[in-house]
Design an enzyme around this catalytic site. Structure first.
Site, PDB file in Angstrom:
ATOM      1  NE  ARG A   1      -3.427   4.060   8.165  1.00  0.00           N
ATOM      2  CZ  ARG A   1      -2.165   4.428   7.453  1.00  0.00           C
ATOM      3  NH1 ARG A   1      -1.290   4.077   8.356  1.00  0.00           N
ATOM      4  NH2 ARG A   1      -2.236   4.534   6.449  1.00  0.00           N
TER       5      ARG A   1
ATOM      6  CG  ASP B   1       0.930   7.692   2.440  1.00  0.00           C
ATOM      7  OD1 ASP B   1       1.917   7.884   2.323  1.00  0.00           O
ATOM      8  OD2 ASP B   1       0.366   6.386   2.855  1.00  0.00           O
TER       9      ASP B   1
END
Length: 541
Positions: free
Chosen positions: A172, A452
């Site tokens: 990603r 996150d």
């Protein structure tokens, strides 16, 4: 560590300002790799800037009272039921459990060995974009694709290597909005996403081809068909440049912004030669809901800890994604379980029940797979999806309900608590996370969850919106900037007690609190906390 040195790629105005202090860095940042990166930035950099400017124009309309909706100018694409995305390669058809994590070398090995079908290795929300993290992440993924990755933990005297059946690796890159300040093009920071994409493809397409695999990506934070088209054009340019077959690159797009949920069919259409799946990036989606509708007093969400996927607007988002993807031949991936194992058996029993409930809901909605954040939850999530898939690799044949899913339902806010305890917990989570991020850690266990950037963003956006609208908490207190300031610095003391004087003194909690106060009380909402935090990150690099 940033250094004054500048190396220039041949034939391009590309300057590397980050250190290339060892042979591994020099191999990743080879003249040939930088030449390709320079070509991508030259071809697509300005267009990317235009897309970001268009995001700002749309947000101005939302701030003025408009609401996201399905597009009238692309109705023909939605009405044409004949088109499908390209067939899904065999390697990508069974994705019932995926694990996600940062680009750290030991974590890459552990995730690949976790028993999950896929490891989504993240240069974005799960990684802090220090120069070292971004370059060493490329080294780690190169070695993983070659099967040579290993790591020796000197403290534990433990050696880590790949097992015989590692998970399928998907990378990603960073979102369109994030710059890479250690590489410039004509004096300006390049898009971080192009650095991540280009270096990963350049160093891995041949090794993956030898294994019969293409180069697979997760694409984050798209907001429109035009942004999807930009990425598809990047893919086509790359395939043509290296003379590889169309469809060598395959992408899974995260539907993690509110505007994107209204353009899923258009995005599938724009990327139909390359896209294989869409994913419910639900934590970012909640953040995007708040950010997009932040000026709408009738769309204020409660504390984020009470917003589950059982809420109607989120369940509708899940169902619409499944229905849209399956109608066009793409997989529909579920969202993240951020829980981490608890040492206390009673607490772990609660975690287990919550994970099973969450994954069963996704499977019932027709999702083809799901995400977990910790290896210990892979088998649990796998058992749930095994039950619903009943021997099949996916649920592409799932018959979705035919009831309409209108824009009104996707935009419907939900009830929930607005209390002092929730605000204080959100403050601590945001402080812990941002302090870790500016010190180079992008994935942090906090109070039983793997946090996150997305979950920290929700905490920050929640607080900004509540202050901006002066909401009344459940106990009757009006939530003001002054009250927030009092609680913020009280919670800073709580953190000091939790971590101890030594850790607190070695950390950067006070400047984190000052930044958090500024972001949460400013008249203008910062689109992403990582952008104003970047200056602090550079200071730590």
């Amino acid at each position: 560590m940033l250094t004054p040195e500048t190396d220039k790629a041949p034939g391009a105005c590309l300057a590397v300002r980050g250190s290339t202090h060892n042979e591994e860095y020099q191999a990743i940042l080879s003249p040939e790799a930088l030449d390709f990166l320079g070509k991508l930035v030259s071809e697509f950099g300005e267009r990317r800037n235009g897309l970001l400017a268009e995001r700002d124009r749309k947000q101005q309309r939302f701030d003025a009272g408009a609401l996201p909706d399905f597009r009238e100018d692309t109705q023909a694409i939605r009405n044409d039921k004949s088109w499908q995305v390209a067939p899904i390669p065999p390697a990508l058809q069974d994705r019932r459990v995926e694990i996600t994590g940062p680009v750290d070398r030991k974590m890459v090995i552990n995730a690949l060995n976790s028993g999950a079908k896929v490891f989504m290795c993240c240069f974005e929300d799960a990684s802090s974009p220090t120069w070292e993290n971004m370059v060493e992440g490329q080294i780690n993924l190169r070695d993983a694709n070659r099967g040579t990755i290993s790591f020796h933990d000197k403290q534990k005297n433990k050696h880590y290597t790949l097992n015989d059946d590692p998970a399928l690796l998907i990378a990603r890159p960073r979102g369109l909005h994030l710059p890479e300040q250690s590489i410039t093009f004509n004096g300006q920071p390049i898009p971080g996403c192009l650095m991540d994409f280009a270096l990963y493809f350049f160093h891995n397409y041949q090794a993956r081809a030898e294994q019969g695999l293409g180069v697979y990506y997760y694409i984050p934070k798209l907001e429109s068909m035009e942004e999807a088209q930009w990425w598809d054009d990047v893919f086509r340019f790359t395939e043509d440049h290296f003379d590889v077959a169309r469809g060598t690159i395959r992408a899974t797009v995260l539907i993690e912004t509110l505007p994107a949920v209204f353009q899923m069919e258009e995005m599938l259409y724009a990327m139909k030669d390359h896209i294989v799946a869409m994913n419910c990036g639900r934590w970012d989606y909640i953040f995007s809901y708040i950010k997009t509708l932040k000026k709408h007093p009738d769309r204020i969400l409660p504390d984020r800890h009470g917003i589950g996927m059982d809420q109607p607007f989120l369940n509708a988002y899940s169902q619409l994604l499944v229905r849209t993807c399956h109608a066009r031949g793409a997989l529909a991936m579920g969202g993240m379980s951020a829980f981490i194992p608890a040492k206390d058996p009673a607490e772990m029993e609660k975690v287990t029940a919550k994970v099973i409930e969450d994954k069963a809901r996704e499977a019932r909605n027709g999702h083809d797979g799901t995400w977990v954040a910790h290896p210990a939850l892979v088998d649990l999530a796998m058992s749930v999806f095994n039950q619903y898939l009943d021997g099949q690799p996916n649920q592409l044949n799932f018959q979705s309900p035919t009831h309409p899913i209108p824009a009104e339902l996707l935009l419907q806010p939900c009830p929930g608590t607005r209390d002092e305890a929730g605000v204080r917990k959100n403050i601590r989570i945001a402080l812990y996370y941002i302090e870790a991020w500016i010190q180079g850690m992008g994935c942090v266990p906090i109070y039983g969850l793997m946090e996150d950037a997305a979950t920290a963003e929700i905490s920050r956006a929640n607080i900004w919106q509540w202050i901006h609208h002066g909401i009344t908490l459940d106990d009757g207190q009006r939530f003001t900037a002054e009250l927030f300031q009092t609680w913020l610095y009280q919670e800073l003391e709580t953190i000091k007690q939790e971590v101890g004087d030594t850790r607190y003194a070695a950390g950067r909690f006070k400047e984190t609190a000052d930044l958090f106060y500024k972001l949460s009380t400013a008249d203008a909402f910062a689109n992403f906390l990582t952008l104003p935090s970047y200056a602090l990150l550079q200071g730590a690099a």
